[in-house]
Design a protein around this motif. Structure first.
Motif, PDB file in Angstrom:
ATOM      1  N   ALA A  81       0.829  -1.205   0.000  1.00 42.74           N
ATOM      2  CA  ALA A  81       0.000   0.000   0.000  1.00 42.74           C
ATOM      3  C   ALA A  81       0.859   1.249   0.000  1.00 42.74           C
ATOM      4  O   ALA A  81       0.565   2.216  -0.722  1.00 42.74           O
ATOM      5  CB  ALA A  81      -0.930  -0.010   1.218  1.00 42.74           C
ATOM      6  N   ARG A  82       1.933   1.246   0.779  1.00 37.52           N
ATOM      7  CA  ARG A  82       2.817   2.416   0.788  1.00 37.52           C
ATOM      8  C   ARG A  82       3.494   2.591  -0.570  1.00 37.52           C
ATOM      9  O   ARG A  82       3.646   3.714  -1.056  1.00 37.52           O
ATOM     10  CB  ARG A  82       3.857   2.295   1.894  1.00 37.52           C
ATOM     11  CG  ARG A  82       4.871   3.433   1.861  1.00 37.52           C
ATOM     12  CD  ARG A  82       5.340   3.883   3.194  1.00 37.52           C
ATOM     13  NE  ARG A  82       6.228   5.030   3.098  1.00 37.52           N
ATOM     14  CZ  ARG A  82       6.700   5.705   4.126  1.00 37.52           C
ATOM     15  NH1 ARG A  82       6.362   5.338   5.351  1.00 37.52           N
ATOM     16  NH2 ARG A  82       7.506   6.735   3.963  1.00 37.52           N
ATOM     17  N   TYR A  83       3.893   1.487  -1.168  1.00 40.66           N
ATOM     18  CA  TYR A  83       4.498   1.534  -2.509  1.00 40.66           C
ATOM     19  C   TYR A  83       3.550   2.166  -3.517  1.00 40.66           C
ATOM     20  O   TYR A  83       3.942   3.040  -4.306  1.00 40.66           O
ATOM     21  CB  TYR A  83       4.872   0.107  -2.922  1.00 40.66           C
ATOM     22  CG  TYR A  83       4.947  -0.143  -4.406  1.00 40.66           C
ATOM     23  CD1 TYR A  83       6.066   0.232  -5.148  1.00 40.66           C
ATOM     24  CD2 TYR A  83       3.896  -0.778  -5.074  1.00 40.66           C
ATOM     25  CE1 TYR A  83       6.127  -0.010  -6.516  1.00 40.66           C
ATOM     26  CE2 TYR A  83       3.952  -1.031  -6.431  1.00 40.66           C
ATOM     27  CZ  TYR A  83       5.067  -0.644  -7.151  1.00 40.66           C
ATOM     28  OH  TYR A  83       5.132  -0.882  -8.499  1.00 40.66           O
ATOM     29  N   LEU A  84       2.292   1.752  -3.509  1.00 37.52           N
ATOM     30  CA  LEU A  84       1.318   2.288  -4.457  1.00 37.52           C
ATOM     31  C   LEU A  84       1.162   3.793  -4.297  1.00 37.52           C
ATOM     32  O   LEU A  84       1.086   4.541  -5.278  1.00 37.52           O
ATOM     33  CB  LEU A  84      -0.032   1.601  -4.263  1.00 37.52           C
ATOM     34  CG  LEU A  84      -0.101   0.111  -4.601  1.00 37.52           C
ATOM     35  CD1 LEU A  84      -1.432  -0.458  -4.149  1.00 37.52           C
ATOM     36  CD2 LEU A  84       0.122  -0.142  -6.083  1.00 37.52           C
ATOM     37  N   HIS A  85       1.135   4.249  -3.043  1.00 35.83           N
ATOM     38  CA  HIS A  85       0.975   5.671  -2.765  1.00 35.83           C
ATOM     39  C   HIS A  85       2.252   6.444  -3.085  1.00 35.83           C
ATOM     40  O   HIS A  85       2.212   7.496  -3.730  1.00 35.83           O
ATOM     41  CB  HIS A  85       0.586   5.870  -1.291  1.00 35.83           C
ATOM     42  CG  HIS A  85       0.367   7.290  -0.900  1.00 35.83           C
ATOM     43  ND1 HIS A  85       1.366   8.069  -0.342  1.00 35.83           N
ATOM     44  CD2 HIS A  85      -0.729   8.088  -0.985  1.00 35.83           C
ATOM     45  CE1 HIS A  85       0.889   9.270  -0.095  1.00 35.83           C
ATOM     46  NE2 HIS A  85      -0.376   9.309  -0.471  1.00 35.83           N
ATOM     47  N   ALA A  86       3.390   5.907  -2.662  1.00 39.18           N
ATOM     48  CA  ALA A  86       4.659   6.627  -2.811  1.00 39.18           C
ATOM     49  C   ALA A  86       5.089   6.764  -4.263  1.00 39.18           C
ATOM     50  O   ALA A  86       5.744   7.739  -4.642  1.00 39.18           O
ATOM     51  CB  ALA A  86       5.753   5.920  -2.012  1.00 39.18           C
ATOM     52  N   ILE A 110      -1.816   9.104   6.460  1.00 37.71           N
ATOM     53  CA  ILE A 110      -0.775   9.965   5.916  1.00 37.71           C
ATOM     54  C   ILE A 110      -0.224  10.869   7.020  1.00 37.71           C
ATOM     55  O   ILE A 110      -0.998  11.516   7.742  1.00 37.71           O
ATOM     56  CB  ILE A 110      -1.322  10.821   4.760  1.00 37.71           C
ATOM     57  CG1 ILE A 110      -2.060   9.930   3.744  1.00 37.71           C
ATOM     58  CG2 ILE A 110      -0.192  11.591   4.093  1.00 37.71           C
ATOM     59  CD1 ILE A 110      -1.215   8.846   3.127  1.00 37.71           C
ATOM     60  N   ASP A 111       1.111  10.928   7.150  1.00 41.19           N
ATOM     61  CA  ASP A 111       1.725  11.761   8.176  1.00 41.19           C
ATOM     62  C   ASP A 111       1.951  13.185   7.652  1.00 41.19           C
ATOM     63  O   ASP A 111       1.594  13.523   6.517  1.00 41.19           O
ATOM     64  CB  ASP A 111       3.021  11.134   8.692  1.00 41.19           C
ATOM     65  CG  ASP A 111       4.124  11.071   7.638  1.00 41.19           C
ATOM     66  OD1 ASP A 111       4.003  11.738   6.582  1.00 41.19           O
ATOM     67  OD2 ASP A 111       5.129  10.373   7.874  1.00 41.19           O
ATOM     68  N   ARG A 112       2.557  14.025   8.478  1.00 37.29           N
ATOM     69  CA  ARG A 112       2.721  15.441   8.118  1.00 37.29           C
ATOM     70  C   ARG A 112       3.695  15.650   6.971  1.00 37.29           C
ATOM     71  O   ARG A 112       3.762  16.728   6.381  1.00 37.29           O
ATOM     72  CB  ARG A 112       3.178  16.231   9.350  1.00 37.29           C
ATOM     73  CG  ARG A 112       4.527  15.799   9.927  1.00 37.29           C
ATOM     74  CD  ARG A 112       4.819  16.524  11.224  1.00 37.29           C
ATOM     75  NE  ARG A 112       6.090  16.120  11.817  1.00 37.29           N
ATOM     76  CZ  ARG A 112       7.243  16.700  11.535  1.00 37.29           C
ATOM     77  NH1 ARG A 112       7.291  17.705  10.671  1.00 37.29           N
ATOM     78  NH2 ARG A 112       8.366  16.282  12.117  1.00 37.29           N
ATOM     79  N   HIS A 113       4.477  14.622   6.637  1.00 36.91           N
ATOM     80  CA  HIS A 113       5.389  14.702   5.500  1.00 36.91           C
ATOM     81  C   HIS A 113       4.740  14.239   4.199  1.00 36.91           C
ATOM     82  O   HIS A 113       5.375  14.248   3.152  1.00 36.91           O
ATOM     83  CB  HIS A 113       6.632  13.854   5.770  1.00 36.91           C
ATOM     84  CG  HIS A 113       7.364  14.226   7.024  1.00 36.91           C
ATOM     85  ND1 HIS A 113       8.065  15.407   7.154  1.00 36.91           N
ATOM     86  CD2 HIS A 113       7.487  13.569   8.213  1.00 36.91           C
ATOM     87  CE1 HIS A 113       8.598  15.463   8.371  1.00 36.91           C
ATOM     88  NE2 HIS A 113       8.266  14.370   9.024  1.00 36.91           N
ATOM     89  N   GLY A 114       3.492  13.794   4.293  1.00 35.99           N
ATOM     90  CA  GLY A 114       2.802  13.296   3.119  1.00 35.99           C
ATOM     91  C   GLY A 114       3.052  11.827   2.838  1.00 35.99           C
ATOM     92  O   GLY A 114       2.679  11.319   1.779  1.00 35.99           O
TER      93      GLY A 114
END
Length: 289
Positions: A81-86, A110-114
């Motif tokens: 999931a992180r890969y898909l978003h990143a 999602i954290d403050r860094h996006g």
């Protein structure tokens, strides 16, 4: 990027994500073993491959470091999931993924860094029926059934959460050692009761809503953390009346939170981290067999 990869981990359980359409080779068992080798390759607890799906937003194939295929992985799903978003393959914060172990829904946090620093995954429903693992015992449910391993007479609870698990509990106040995991893990994984092998969790309740587990993964061996193992152990602990949900599952790599519904539907929430992106070198690819 040709032969590109994305590396991430969930509580120390690390995976490499690849898009087969961007590879100059096919992910055969031998090549998977070569890439996952921690001395001669990239090193990983497995490979996550993006594939098409007609049932979900994305499809996922999960490969163990021995080249075999896994039905489902909780940590792997969070990394995927992180890969898909990143990588910009999705801008959605909620989507579905099809695995061999069933369809799952994922919500990103999602954290403050996006960055998608954590994810909640609907992991499906746990079942204790022998046919689901499979297990050769002729019983209605695999609840505290006898099993012998490494010269020890034990009792196990068998759980499928889309992939198979053998959970063995000690009483509260007792502990499991790493030496016990290394002795029992490979024997239980390959026990005749489990014709397709199994994942193994050595568990102990540590509070009214908390357990601690050591993990031996089918096709991977000892791992620092596992999402599906956490789900299996939590559901077994609730089924046996050892704890009440939601269950905090502690592992050597860290902690996951597992909600166990009355029908044993499971929801997992936990952190996920990106480590690196890159590409396999042409010379390394030529060595893969």
């Amino acid at each position: 990027m040709k032969n590109g990869f994305f590396r991430g981990h969930g509580l120390g359980n690390d995976y490499v994500v690849m898009d087969p359409t961007e590879l100059t080779f096919t992910l055969t068992p031998g090549k998977i073993r070569g890439i996952c080798d921690r001395h001669w390759g990239l090193g990983s607890d497995g490979i996550l491959a993006l594939v098409p799906s007609k049932k979900a937003d994305f499809g996922l194939r999960i490969y163990n470091p021995d080249g075999s295929e896994a039905e489902k992985s909780g940590n792997g799903l969070r990394i995927f999931a992180r890969y898909l978003h990143a990588t910009g393959k999705t801008k959605k914060r909620a989507f579905t993924v099809e695995t061999k172990g069933g369809l799952v829904s994922i919500a990103l946090h999602i954290d403050r860094h996006g960055d998608a620093a954590a994810a909640t995954v609907e992991m499906g429903r746990a079942t204790f029926q022998p046919s689901a693992l499979p297990c050769t015992l002729s019983v209605d449910e695999l609840i505290q059934q006898p099993i012998e391993a490494a010269g020890r007479a034990l009792q196990f609870t068998g759980v499928s959460v889309g992939n198979p698990h053998c959970v063995i509990f000690k009483q509260a106040g007792e502990t499991w050692t790493r030496e016990e995991l290394l002795a029992l893990g490979p024997v239980l994984e390959n026990h005749p009761l489990f014709p397709k092998r199994t994942n193994v969790q050595l568990a102990v309740p540590t509070g009214p809503k908390e357990i601690f587990i050591l993990i031996w993964e089918r096709g991977a061996g000892e791992t620092q953390a596992s999402g599906s193992s956490s789900c299996a152990a939590a559901s077994a602990a609730v089924r046996l009346g050892l704890v009440k949900g939601p269950v905090t599952v502690k592992m050597p790599g860290g902690t996951l939170n597992i909600e166990v519904a009355r029908d044993f539907s499971l929801t997992m929430k936990g952190p996920v981290a990106e480590v690196a992106r890159g590409a396999l070198s042409p010379s390394f690819v030529r060595t893969l067999r």
